[in-house]
Design an enzyme around this catalytic site. Structure first.
Site, short mmCIF file in Angstrom:
data_model
loop_
_atom_site.label_atom_id
_atom_site.label_comp_id
_atom_site.label_asym_id
_atom_site.label_seq_id
_atom_site.Cartn_x
_atom_site.Cartn_y
_atom_site.Cartn_z
N ASN A 98 -3.52 -3.06 -3.10
CA ASN A 98 -2.81 -3.89 -4.06
C ASN A 98 -3.45 -5.27 -4.19
OD1 ASN A 98 -0.99 -5.18 -5.71
ND2 ASN A 98 0.81 -4.47 -4.62
N ASP A 99 -3.31 -6.08 -3.16
CA ASP A 99 -3.79 -7.46 -3.28
C ASP A 99 -5.29 -7.55 -3.53
OD1 ASP A 99 -1.22 -8.40 -2.82
OD2 ASP A 99 -1.49 -8.29 -0.65
N VAL A 100 -6.06 -6.60 -2.97
CA VAL A 100 -7.52 -6.68 -3.10
C VAL A 100 -8.02 -6.33 -4.49
CG1 VAL A 100 -7.94 -6.29 -0.65
CG2 VAL A 100 -7.87 -4.34 -2.21
N ALA B 247 0.71 -9.41 0.58
CA ALA B 247 0.82 -10.86 0.40
C ALA B 247 2.13 -11.23 -0.30
CB ALA B 247 -0.37 -11.39 -0.39
#
Lengths: 459, 103
Positions: free
Chosen positions: A385-387, A426
């Site tokens: 997700n965050d990456v 995050a």
């Protein structure tokens, strides 16, 4: 005579540690490097038992080593690949505790004839650093295991600083005037325990690898202090080597996430996020069914698979490899794009995919993958997700702003496999979900992949 | 002050060793692909288990009537061994995954 042999053994031990670390930093020689260091450790231990002057209690020593070996071996062999980071943290904590316990024993002997105040200071430093490493590692273990959440309260940084100063101040005072009473020693111990907990508590779970690496170098320094106390070269060299290498490694890890070490320690990753995410990014989210996704994939020329922690949790690496092979048979070029901090630790995804027999050359690092993204037909994101959140590129208010990401949004189509619309680690919303070239395939990663495999086979 | 200087002077060889090791550690690590960060950290983790040597000295020199040293020494030997054995075995398991696959 024995003394000289022992010195040479310790010398060999030190050299194997240096060689081992050097070899560990290259993929081809890494495994051998680990074995070489293990060999050096074995002879250093045997040397200490049999050649160190005035060593008795052999039965106790062997008993302790036996218990430690059996428990450590079984724990290390049984742990699942996904739980590897916790395990490293746990073993690191054991080393820290060991250094702390040694310091306690040395202090309570009250034999400060050589070295005086400076020696007490070194014992104290070993105690504090070892203890902080121990409790810090235990908290990190709990966080990675999901037993402990992030706890932040106002003024925490200030309170932490006060606690640290109290420990250092008391330790300095004790060094100046060693007391017959051990009371103050235990006070220092108690403060150090508290500091370790308070130090790691506010740091977000996603930053735990960095914290573990930092605590790892702490333990190295604690071991070196203990080596100073015993005038023992192998402890000193081994400890300092890990202390400095560990610090550099910590900084490298921070760089991979484009954040400073200070920023990580100051915490607040994932806490500021909730506020800045919110409902700014609204739009329509398009869903895709497994059969449609299968058709899209099978008729593509080039596909990138972007794995994340979700893949690890679902243990979907094997089925993922199966899908990749099926697509390749249909003439699709399939590669994996690996973000340096995908998963919970750098290299986590590589280990996981290697376990499923995915060839090493299919795994592309971020820079290489990004340069190929614009001529990619489909990127499948499995539990990451965050990456892949484009906010990192342009949204200055985002807590992950500045972190290098995989530019999956530049490929023609994106399929995100996810259980729900929930935010990533995050704690921030991902605007990629609302992009026009993106479609969501909801469900558990393993189940979705299984469906895809069946559908692709049926085509 | 004088005491501190005397201490530094007496241990000057150790201090040299310490400083050289710091630079060596930095040098050895500086060009590591990010793929190897985790195994490397784990390997370094096993190496600082060398603190076990101190634990052995504590245990081995504990007098039979010093129960505190005996008990703590025993515990520290177990802790140190856990660090060493667990550390090396976990690292080996991680690196096992990196072995070259036949194409």
């Amino acid at each position: 005579m024995e003394k000289y042999i022992l010195d040479i053994i310790y010398l060999i031990g030190s050299v194997t540690f240096i060689l081992g670390l050097k070899m560990l930093s290259h993929p081809d020689s890494a495994r051998k490097g680990n074995l070489i260091a293990a060999f050096g450790m074995t002879i250093a231990i045997l040397g200490a038992i049999f050649l160190e002057g005035g060593i008795g209690n052999h039965l106790w020593i062997f008993g302790g080593i036996l218990i430690g070996t059996v428990v450590g071996w079984i724990a290390a062999k049984r742990v699942k690949m996904t739980a590897m980071p916790q395990m490293v943290s746990l073993f690191n904590g054991m080393g820290g505790a060991c250094a702390a316990v040694i310091s306690i024993v040395e202090y309570t002997k009250h034999d400060f004839s050589h070295g005086g105040a400076a020696m007490v200071g070194i014992i104290m430093a070993g105690l504090i650093i070892g203890t902080v490493s121990f409790t810090g590692s235990m908290i990190a273990f709990g966080k990675l295991n999901g037993n402990i959440g992030d706890k932040v309260f106002p003024g925490q940084k200030f309170i932490n600083l006060v606690i640290l100063l109290a420990a250092v101040g008391l330790a300095t005072y004790l060094s100046m005037q060693p007391m017959a009473d051990n009371m103050l020693l235990y006070v220092v111990l108690g403060i150090a325990v508290l500091y370790g907990v308070m130090f790691v508590m506010p740091i977000g779970g996603a930053d735990m690898p960095v914290v573990i690496s930092l605590l790892n170098s702490f333990t190295g320094v604690a071991a070196a202090f203990a080596g100073f106390v015993y005038n023992n070269q192998v402890m000193l060299t081994g400890g300092i080597l890990v202390g400095s290498a560990g610090t550099i490694l910590t900084i490298l890890m921070c760089k991979a996430m484009n954040r400073s070490l200070f920023n990580v320690i100051a915490g607040a990753f994932g806490t500021a996020g909730g506020a800045s995410g919110g409902d700014k990014q609204q739009g329509t989210v398009k869903e895709i069914s497994a059969p449609d996704a299968a058709v899209l994939l099978a008729y593509s020329k080039k596909v990138f698979i972007v794995p994340g922690y979700g893949l690890a949790v679902a243990q979907a690496q094997h089925i993922c490899h199966e899908l990749e092979k099926l697509l390749e048979e249909k003439g699709v070029e399939v590669k994996y794009a690996i973000h340096p901090v995908a998963g919970r630790m750098p290299g986590h995804m590589n280990v996981l995919l290697a376990e499923a027999d995915v060839p090493y050359d299919k795994l592309l690092e971020m820079e290489d993958a990004n340069s190929e993204m614009p001529n990619t037909d489909v990127s499948i994101i499995i539990g990451a997700n965050d990456v892949v959140n484009p906010a990192a590129r342009h949204d200055q208010s985002s807590p992950i702003y500045g972190m290098p990401i995989l530019d999956v949004d530049k490929s023609a189509n994106v399929i995100i496999m996810k259980r729900s619309m929930a935010a990533g680690y995050a704690g921030i919303d991902n605007e990629l979900f609302y992009y026009p070239n993106n479609r969501m395939l909801f469900g558990d990663a393993k189940a979705s992949l299984q469906k895809l495999v069946t559908e692709v086979k049926a085509l | 002050m004088e005491q501190l200087l005397a201490f530094l002077g007496e241990n000057i060889r150790f201090i040299y060793l310490l400083i050289l090791m710091v630079f060596l550690g930095i040098e050895v690590i500086s060009h590591v692909p990010s793929v190897l960060h985790t195994p490397l950290m784990s390997g370094a983790n096993a190496i600082h288990g060398v603190v076990i040597v101190g634990a052995i000295i504590v245990m081995g020199k504990a007098e039979p009537d010093n129960y505190l040293a005996l008990v703590l020494g025993f515990i520290s030997v177990i802790l140190g061994t856990l660090n060493v054995v667990g550390g090396f075995v976990v690292t080996d398991r991680m690196l096992e995954m990196f072995k070259k696959k036949k194409k």
